[in-house]
Design a protein around this motif. Structure first.
Motif, PDB file in Angstrom:
ATOM      1  N   LEU A 106      32.531   2.866 -43.697  1.00 18.89           N
ATOM      2  CA  LEU A 106      31.940   3.967 -42.739  1.00 18.89           C
ATOM      3  C   LEU A 106      31.228   4.609 -43.781  1.00 18.89           C
ATOM      4  N   GLN A 107      30.692   5.736 -43.269  1.00 18.55           N
ATOM      5  CA  GLN A 107      29.733   6.868 -43.848  1.00 18.55           C
ATOM      6  C   GLN A 107      30.217   8.095 -43.554  1.00 18.55           C
ATOM      7  N   VAL A 108      30.410   8.883 -44.664  1.00 16.09           N
ATOM      8  CA  VAL A 108      30.531  10.420 -44.406  1.00 16.09           C
ATOM      9  C   VAL A 108      29.554  11.212 -45.157  1.00 16.09           C
ATOM     10  N   ASP A 114      36.351  17.792 -45.254  1.00 17.62           N
ATOM     11  CA  ASP A 114      37.684  17.630 -44.514  1.00 17.62           C
ATOM     12  C   ASP A 114      37.699  15.815 -44.119  1.00 17.62           C
ATOM     13  N   VAL A 115      36.581  15.634 -43.475  1.00 14.56           N
ATOM     14  CA  VAL A 115      36.398  14.271 -42.891  1.00 14.56           C
ATOM     15  C   VAL A 115      36.837  13.217 -44.107  1.00 14.56           C
ATOM     16  N   ILE A 116      36.409  13.633 -45.152  1.00 16.70           N
ATOM     17  CA  ILE A 116      36.656  12.594 -46.400  1.00 16.70           C
ATOM     18  C   ILE A 116      38.244  12.653 -46.639  1.00 16.70           C
ATOM     19  N   ALA A 125      38.779   4.338 -49.334  1.00 13.83           N
ATOM     20  CA  ALA A 125      38.322   5.050 -50.670  1.00 13.83           C
ATOM     21  C   ALA A 125      36.887   5.081 -50.752  1.00 13.83           C
ATOM     22  N   THR A 126      36.273   6.201 -51.517  1.00 16.94           N
ATOM     23  CA  THR A 126      34.809   5.827 -51.858  1.00 16.94           C
ATOM     24  C   THR A 126      34.672   4.689 -52.978  1.00 16.94           C
ATOM     25  N   TYR A 127      33.537   4.308 -52.978  1.00 20.38           N
ATOM     26  CA  TYR A 127      33.101   3.383 -53.985  1.00 20.38           C
ATOM     27  C   TYR A 127      31.479   3.681 -54.299  1.00 20.38           C
ATOM     28  N   GLU A 128      31.335   3.245 -55.417  1.00 14.55           N
ATOM     29  CA  GLU A 128      29.919   3.410 -56.001  1.00 14.55           C
ATOM     30  C   GLU A 128      28.860   2.495 -55.096  1.00 14.55           C
TER      31      GLU A 128
END
Length: 144
Positions: A106-108, A114-116, A125-128
């Motif tokens: 998904l994209q934020v 707050d959504v993250i 988790a975020t990724y590069e």
């Protein structure tokens, strides 16, 4: 009691209003056209949370055979903190898992902290990666 079900055409105005409330609508993405597009591809994966006839949540889910995606996750302000967002994500993940989907993405927007934090609490988790896109048709200045 809130019921998660597939989108119905009669939900359109309430869905657009919810997306506007949740600040998901942008000038370059006409929400009516996004709804129309989704109803032609995997329409059963366009989820609506219904509270006694009122749309209080949405999740637009898709699977391309490689990755699953969640878009337009929105929860009405009156329902935030009740677990509805978690329930919508859970339903989306269950649908994707049933199709054999190995990973959900998904994209934020980066300023939506707050959504993250919400997604991180669910194990995301975020990724590069560099997110790129190209418009094949313009939605600007389109009205219903």
């Amino acid at each position: 009691m809130v019921q998660i079900r597939a989108f119905a055409e009669a939900d359109t105005e309430a869905v657009v209003a919810l997306w506007q409330e949740a600040r998901l609508v942008r000038p370059w993405n006409d929400p009516y056209r996004d709804i129309q597009r989704k109803t032609t591809t995997q329409p059963e994966m366009f989820l609506v949370a219904d509270d006694a006839g009122s749309v209080v949540g949405t999740a637009m889910v898709g699977y391309d055979g490689h990755r699953g995606w969640i878009h337009y996750l929105a929860v009405a302000a009156s329902q935030r903190g009740t677990g509805l967002g978690k329930a919508l994500v859970g339903e989306a993940e269950a649908m994707l898992a049933a199709l054999g989907c190995p990973k959900v993405q998904l994209q934020v927007r980066p300023d939506n902290t707050d959504v993250i934090a919400f997604y991180e609490s669910l194990g995301y988790a975020t990724y590069e990666a560099v997110s790129m896109g190209k418009r094949l048709e313009s939605d600007e200045a389109v009205t219903p």
